[in-house]
Structure formats: C-alpha cells, structure tokens
Design an enzyme around this catalytic site. Structure first.
Site, PDB file in Angstrom:
ATOM      1  N   THR A 105       0.819  -1.219   0.000  1.00 21.73           N
ATOM      2  CA  THR A 105       0.000   0.000   0.000  1.00 21.73           C
ATOM      3  C   THR A 105       0.844   1.256   0.000  1.00 21.73           C
ATOM      4  OG1 THR A 105      -1.844  -1.100   1.113  1.00 21.73           O
ATOM      5  CG2 THR A 105      -1.735   1.291   1.315  1.00 21.73           C
ATOM      6  N   ASP A 146      -0.076  -6.794   5.141  1.00 19.16           N
ATOM      7  CA  ASP A 146      -0.795  -8.054   5.341  1.00 19.16           C
ATOM      8  C   ASP A 146       0.051  -9.104   6.057  1.00 19.16           C
ATOM      9  OD1 ASP A 146      -3.097  -7.109   4.211  1.00 19.16           O
ATOM     10  OD2 ASP A 146      -2.799  -8.072   2.269  1.00 19.16           O
TER      11      ASP A 146
END
Length: 331
Positions: free
Chosen positions: A11, A91
């Site tokens: 991200t 993640d």
C-alpha cells in the site's frame, strides 16, 4: 555510512487506478518516488541508498524472497550501512518481521514499515512511517535490537508485534508488551531493550523451503478434527491455535496426539495475546494433557509466528529436541 532502503511494494507504494474497471489502486511508485514524497527525509543526517526489489503485494511474498532481502541487507551492512529499512505491504508484515528477526545477525537495526492508506488518499500515512523508520534505522539507540516494526511513530519488537485492525493506521501493536519505544519530535526514544536471541545459524535453500509445509489449524467449538485427516502425509509440521490457554475439545486431543507421534505439533493460543499454560488444567484436551500427548509448548508465540519458526526449523533440518528447545527459547 548511510541507511539502505529496500522497497517491496504494498500500500505504501500504490498510486493511480487500475484500468480493468475495478477502481483498485495498483503498485506504481519506485523507491525514488517514495522518498521524494517524504518531507524531512533530506534532513536525516546520513545518505539513503534506495533499492527496489520484489515489488509485489505482501500477500505474494515467500520465505525465499524475504531471506533474499535479509542477505542483501547483510551485504549492505557489511559495506558500511548503519541500518536498514524495508517497506512492504502490511498483510504479512508481522510474519516477515519475525522471520527477519530469527535470521538477522547484525547490531545494525533492521526496520520494517508500510502504510494503511495509499498515497492517493487524504491522510496517507506512508511518508510519516517511512521517515520515522529511517530515523530509527539511523539511530544508535536502536542498535542491537534486531528487527523492528516502526508504525504510527511507535517502535515495536518483531517478536511481539501484531496487526490488530484491518484498516486503522494504528493497527500495529504488541499486546503482551506494548511498544519498546517512540519517535517524538523526530527523536528516537528507546524505552525498553528486550533480550536478543541468537540468530538461527543456517540458511535454508529455496528448494528445501518449498518442500517444507507447516499447517496452521484453528480450533473451534465442537471441533472433531476431521479436517486434519491425512495431514501427516502432506505436511511436515502443524501449529494448533487452541482455545484460551491452550485447550481443545476432548474428542480432538487424541487426534492431535496421534499427529504429534508423526510430525512436530506446536500448541499456541488463538486469543492474540497471553501464553499457553503448562500444568494448570489436567482434563482431556487441556494444555497438560496435550503436552503429555507430545505437543510442543508454544509459550507466548502467537500462531502465525509459531508457524514461521517451525517452518524455518524444519527447513534447516532441526530434529524434535532442537525444535522443542527453540520454542522454549523463543516462546
């Protein structure tokens, strides 16, 4: 004598929109573009050596790729880098950080960071996280602490940190200990120095890692273990995320015991914090019963980190006694 920055996508490096109509962001930013968007990075006081590598979402990362980054970072430190920063997706960051910590043998800090809001959103947190991570990597007080996760101006030990929220910018926390330090007005403040464990000496090859499968099984209400049928034929190890302090239904206990006779089985808690116990409860399916059946005490390790440790141990050829000793040390 500077800081080496390795960018792995995620991200923090996403910008623009995909052209497939989904509207999702895609990875587009290089390391140079990332650093150019960070106010104050030019005042770090040491040069920043930027290296783009494995630009993939962290869900795609593999053990061999992470080990490649550790080896590249080791070479950078040998060439004079005072610290290392890795940017990646969040993640799997808690797992990659622990894997790095198990392997990292240098005094120089190895700092991992990322972002929860991509650069196209208001309040993107990537630049602040990257600046804080670079400051920690360049800071003498951070030396000797192994792998660290720096997020939201908090410094976390890789051994304890967890991702605790799906979207919050304060997602990373260490439930058992809290952060070991903070970045305050640009100053790195280390408040606690947890003892370092000896790094695992062997580096497993990619082929050995690919051949080493460790399952993670979360125990649930009225669980009979039928999903575990045949697991010892396909996997070399198992991590069990049990209830509370390490309990399972009585019906499941002999199933796990039979597996533990064939492959290493580590017992952890599914709760997210706290330790499995050893000798408090004695009923069928209790922690004491499972230990008698051959399960390995996972201690304070959460299931995800226990799986990282067990897979690394098995891939480097560790036997049952070595595995039990390693869990006793790290858990």
């Amino acid at each position: 004598m500077g800081v080496s920055l390795f960018t792995l996508g995620g991200t923090i490096a996403m910008a623009g929109r995909s052209g497939d109509g989904s509207g999702g962001v895609v990875a587009r930013l290089t390391g140079a573009e990332l650093t150019a968007a960070v106010p104050g990075l030019d005042g770090l006081g040491v040069p920043l050596d930027v290296r783009d590598t494995h630009a993939v979402p962290s869900a795609h990362l593999t053990f061999p790729q992470v080990i490649d980054v550790v080896d590249a970072a080791s070479r950078a430190v040998a060439d004079g880098a005072v610290g290392v920063v890795v940017t990646q997706g969040t993640d799997t960051l808690e797992e990659t950080a622990f894997l790095v910590d198990l392997l990292w043998s240098h005094k120089a800090p190895f700092v991992l960071t990322g972002a929860m809001r991509n650069p196209a959103l208001a309040g993107a947190d990537g630049p602040a996280n990257l600046l804080a991570a670079a400051r920690v990597a360049a800071s003498p007080p951070a030396h000797g602490l192994g792998a660290l996760v720096v997020f939201n101006d908090e410094i976390h030990a890789a051994r304890w940190v967890r991702k605790t929220h799906a979207t919050s910018t304060a997602t990373f926390a260490s439930p058992n200990t809290g952060p070991i330090g903070h970045v305050i007005e640009g100053r790195v403040r280390v408040l606690a120095r947890p003892p370092r464990r000896e790094p695992w000496p062997a580096r497993p090859g990619a082929a050995r890692l690919d051949a080493t499968r460790v399952a993670l099984y979360t125990v649930t209400l009225d669980d009979d273990g039928v999903l575990l049928d045949g697991l010892a034929e396909t996997h070399q190890g198992l991590v069990v995320a049990g209830f509370g302090v390490g309990h399972v239904p009585g019906e499941l206990a002999p199933v796990l015991g039979a597996l533990a006779e064939r492959i290493p089985v580590a017992l952890t808690s599914r709760t997210g914090s706290g330790s499995v116990l050893r000798n408090t409860y004695g009923a069928a399916g209790s922690e004491a019963d499972l230990r008698r059946r051959g399960l390995i005490d996972g201690g304070l390790l959460d299931p995800y980190k226990a799986r990282v440790l067990l897979r690394l141990l098995l891939a480097t050829g560790a036997g049952r006694e070595d595995i039990a000793a390693a869990f006793a040390e790290h858990g």
